[in-house]
Design a protein around this motif. Sequence first.
Motif, PDB file in Angstrom:
ATOM      1  N   ALA A   7       0.834  -1.207   0.000  1.00 31.81           N
ATOM      2  CA  ALA A   7       0.000   0.000   0.000  1.00 31.81           C
ATOM      3  C   ALA A   7       0.863   1.250   0.000  1.00 31.81           C
ATOM      4  CB  ALA A   7      -0.925  -0.004   1.214  1.00 31.81           C
ATOM      5  N   ARG A   8       1.917   1.263   0.793  1.00 28.87           N
ATOM      6  CA  ARG A   8       2.794   2.444   0.846  1.00 28.87           C
ATOM      7  C   ARG A   8       3.534   2.648  -0.467  1.00 28.87           C
ATOM      8  NH1 ARG A   8       3.275   0.986   6.296  1.00 28.87           N
ATOM      9  NH2 ARG A   8       4.938  -0.471   5.915  1.00 28.87           N
ATOM     10  N   ARG A   9       3.778   1.590  -1.204  1.00 31.90           N
ATOM     11  CA  ARG A   9       4.544   1.684  -2.445  1.00 31.90           C
ATOM     12  C   ARG A   9       3.682   2.031  -3.643  1.00 31.90           C
ATOM     13  NH1 ARG A   9       7.722  -2.196  -4.461  1.00 31.90           N
ATOM     14  NH2 ARG A   9       9.334  -0.701  -4.886  1.00 31.90           N
ATOM     15  N   GLY A  10       2.377   2.146  -3.484  1.00 31.74           N
ATOM     16  CA  GLY A  10       1.583   2.509  -4.649  1.00 31.74           C
ATOM     17  C   GLY A  10       0.207   1.900  -4.661  1.00 31.74           C
ATOM     18  N   GLY A  11      -0.218   1.418  -3.560  1.00 31.07           N
ATOM     19  CA  GLY A  11      -1.578   0.919  -3.494  1.00 31.07           C
ATOM     20  C   GLY A  11      -1.625  -0.587  -3.437  1.00 31.07           C
ATOM     21  N   LEU A  12      -2.670  -1.082  -2.861  1.00 27.49           N
ATOM     22  CA  LEU A  12      -2.879  -2.523  -2.783  1.00 27.49           C
ATOM     23  C   LEU A  12      -2.870  -3.133  -4.170  1.00 27.49           C
ATOM     24  CD1 LEU A  12      -5.694  -3.391  -0.235  1.00 27.49           C
ATOM     25  CD2 LEU A  12      -3.383  -4.260  -0.335  1.00 27.49           C
ATOM     26  N   ASN A  22     -11.597   1.564  -1.461  1.00 26.66           N
ATOM     27  CA  ASN A  22     -12.042   0.775  -0.313  1.00 26.66           C
ATOM     28  C   ASN A  22     -10.959   0.659   0.756  1.00 26.66           C
ATOM     29  OD1 ASN A  22     -14.592   0.365  -1.396  1.00 26.66           O
ATOM     30  ND2 ASN A  22     -13.999  -1.518  -2.418  1.00 26.66           N
ATOM     31  N   TYR A  23      -9.734   0.456   0.323  1.00 27.08           N
ATOM     32  CA  TYR A  23      -8.632   0.360   1.282  1.00 27.08           C
ATOM     33  C   TYR A  23      -8.420   1.713   1.961  1.00 27.08           C
ATOM     34  CZ  TYR A  23      -4.123  -0.846   3.332  1.00 27.08           C
ATOM     35  OH  TYR A  23      -3.104  -1.073   4.218  1.00 27.08           O
ATOM     36  N   GLY A  24      -8.539   2.781   1.209  1.00 29.26           N
ATOM     37  CA  GLY A  24      -8.424   4.121   1.793  1.00 29.26           C
ATOM     38  C   GLY A  24      -9.475   4.352   2.860  1.00 29.26           C
ATOM     39  N   TRP A  25     -10.710   3.931   2.580  1.00 26.06           N
ATOM     40  CA  TRP A  25     -11.778   4.101   3.570  1.00 26.06           C
ATOM     41  C   TRP A  25     -11.487   3.276   4.821  1.00 26.06           C
ATOM     42  CZ3 TRP A  25     -14.717   7.739   4.731  1.00 26.06           C
ATOM     43  CH2 TRP A  25     -15.797   7.556   5.606  1.00 26.06           C
ATOM     44  N   PHE A  26     -10.977   2.059   4.635  1.00 26.97           N
ATOM     45  CA  PHE A  26     -10.583   1.230   5.773  1.00 26.97           C
ATOM     46  C   PHE A  26      -9.519   1.956   6.603  1.00 26.97           C
ATOM     47  CE2 PHE A  26      -7.208  -1.556   7.357  1.00 26.97           C
ATOM     48  CZ  PHE A  26      -7.893  -2.199   8.381  1.00 26.97           C
ATOM     49  N   LEU A  27      -8.489   2.465   5.942  1.00 25.28           N
ATOM     50  CA  LEU A  27      -7.416   3.163   6.658  1.00 25.28           C
ATOM     51  C   LEU A  27      -7.956   4.369   7.428  1.00 25.28           C
ATOM     52  CD1 LEU A  27      -4.602   3.055   3.959  1.00 25.28           C
ATOM     53  CD2 LEU A  27      -4.641   1.802   6.133  1.00 25.28           C
ATOM     54  N   PHE A  40      -6.845   7.319  -1.686  1.00 20.87           N
ATOM     55  CA  PHE A  40      -7.911   8.031  -2.401  1.00 20.87           C
ATOM     56  C   PHE A  40      -7.357   8.791  -3.596  1.00 20.87           C
ATOM     57  CE2 PHE A  40      -9.941   8.160   2.001  1.00 20.87           C
ATOM     58  CZ  PHE A  40     -10.743   7.067   1.760  1.00 20.87           C
ATOM     59  N   GLU A  41      -6.196   9.396  -3.421  1.00 20.01           N
ATOM     60  CA  GLU A  41      -5.564  10.129  -4.524  1.00 20.01           C
ATOM     61  C   GLU A  41      -5.203   9.192  -5.661  1.00 20.01           C
ATOM     62  OE1 GLU A  41      -5.018  13.384  -5.073  1.00 20.01           O
ATOM     63  OE2 GLU A  41      -6.018  13.950  -3.205  1.00 20.01           O
ATOM     64  N   LEU A  42      -4.693   8.012  -5.334  1.00 21.77           N
ATOM     65  CA  LEU A  42      -4.385   7.022  -6.371  1.00 21.77           C
ATOM     66  C   LEU A  42      -5.641   6.654  -7.155  1.00 21.77           C
ATOM     67  CD1 LEU A  42      -1.990   4.587  -4.482  1.00 21.77           C
ATOM     68  CD2 LEU A  42      -1.422   5.937  -6.518  1.00 21.77           C
ATOM     69  N   ALA A  55     -13.920   8.954  -4.351  1.00 17.34           N
ATOM     70  CA  ALA A  55     -12.615   8.883  -3.695  1.00 17.34           C
ATOM     71  C   ALA A  55     -12.212  10.251  -3.152  1.00 17.34           C
ATOM     72  CB  ALA A  55     -11.558   8.365  -4.672  1.00 17.34           C
ATOM     73  N   LEU A  56     -12.474  11.303  -3.914  1.00 20.78           N
ATOM     74  CA  LEU A  56     -12.144  12.652  -3.454  1.00 20.78           C
ATOM     75  C   LEU A  56     -13.004  13.060  -2.259  1.00 20.78           C
ATOM     76  CD1 LEU A  56     -11.730  14.327  -6.941  1.00 20.78           C
ATOM     77  CD2 LEU A  56      -9.901  13.844  -5.282  1.00 20.78           C
ATOM     78  N   GLN A  57     -14.265  12.683  -2.284  1.00 25.47           N
ATOM     79  CA  GLN A  57     -15.146  12.979  -1.151  1.00 25.47           C
ATOM     80  C   GLN A  57     -14.630  12.290   0.111  1.00 25.47           C
ATOM     81  OE1 GLN A  57     -19.284  11.975  -1.775  1.00 25.47           O
ATOM     82  NE2 GLN A  57     -19.676  11.893   0.407  1.00 25.47           N
ATOM     83  N   TYR A  58     -14.268  11.033  -0.004  1.00 24.45           N
ATOM     84  CA  TYR A  58     -13.737  10.309   1.146  1.00 24.45           C
ATOM     85  C   TYR A  58     -12.427  10.929   1.625  1.00 24.45           C
ATOM     86  CZ  TYR A  58     -17.059   6.452   0.341  1.00 24.45           C
ATOM     87  OH  TYR A  58     -18.185   5.677   0.192  1.00 24.45           O
ATOM     88  N   ALA A  59     -11.582  11.328   0.688  1.00 21.47           N
ATOM     89  CA  ALA A  59     -10.319  11.975   1.065  1.00 21.47           C
ATOM     90  C   ALA A  59     -10.599  13.241   1.869  1.00 21.47           C
ATOM     91  CB  ALA A  59      -9.493  12.308  -0.176  1.00 21.47           C
TER      92      ALA A  59
END
Length: 166
Positions: A7-12, A22-27, A40-42, A55-59
């Motif tokens: 995830a840190r290297r570029g997403g799941l 979905n992973y962003g929302w979990f985090l 979310f940015e990815l 994704a932008l709304q969640y961010a």
Amino acid sequence: RTRDERARRGGLASGDPEINTNYGWFLCRVSREAESVVQFELAAADPLYKTPELALQYAAQCATRVGKMAVAEKAYRRILENDRGSMVAHFGLAETTYRVGRYTDARAHIRALMSTQPVAVNALYLGACIENRLGDRAAESSYVSQLKNRFPGATETARAQNGDCD
């Protein structure tokens, strides 16, 4: 590698924006807000993603939770780039600019939101608070009146009537 390292290297799955969202929302839900915004940015950056505004709304929501108003504002503005009439973005911008004391900007966004129907109780309440901070008692009274007429028993109505905006 572990899931967190990937995830840190570029997403799941950097090729799947829905997984990133979905992973962003979990985090975000487990108080790892900074990492969530990256996911979310990815997702939002993927030109094939059908709902980048989600994704932008969640961010923005996640950034707001931790007081990162500049990050939230940027995400809401990106939503407006694609959808000038986005109620979510206008409310979000009204709220974030209000929180940082930019009441004139907050007024512009709440007024854009008021041109849509139906208007929610939280938007009317925020409108009353914005006008309270700007010292426009007539406009504040108009919002309070709308709250009393549309939402007589709401907590926001009582708070707005008392000038309780904190």
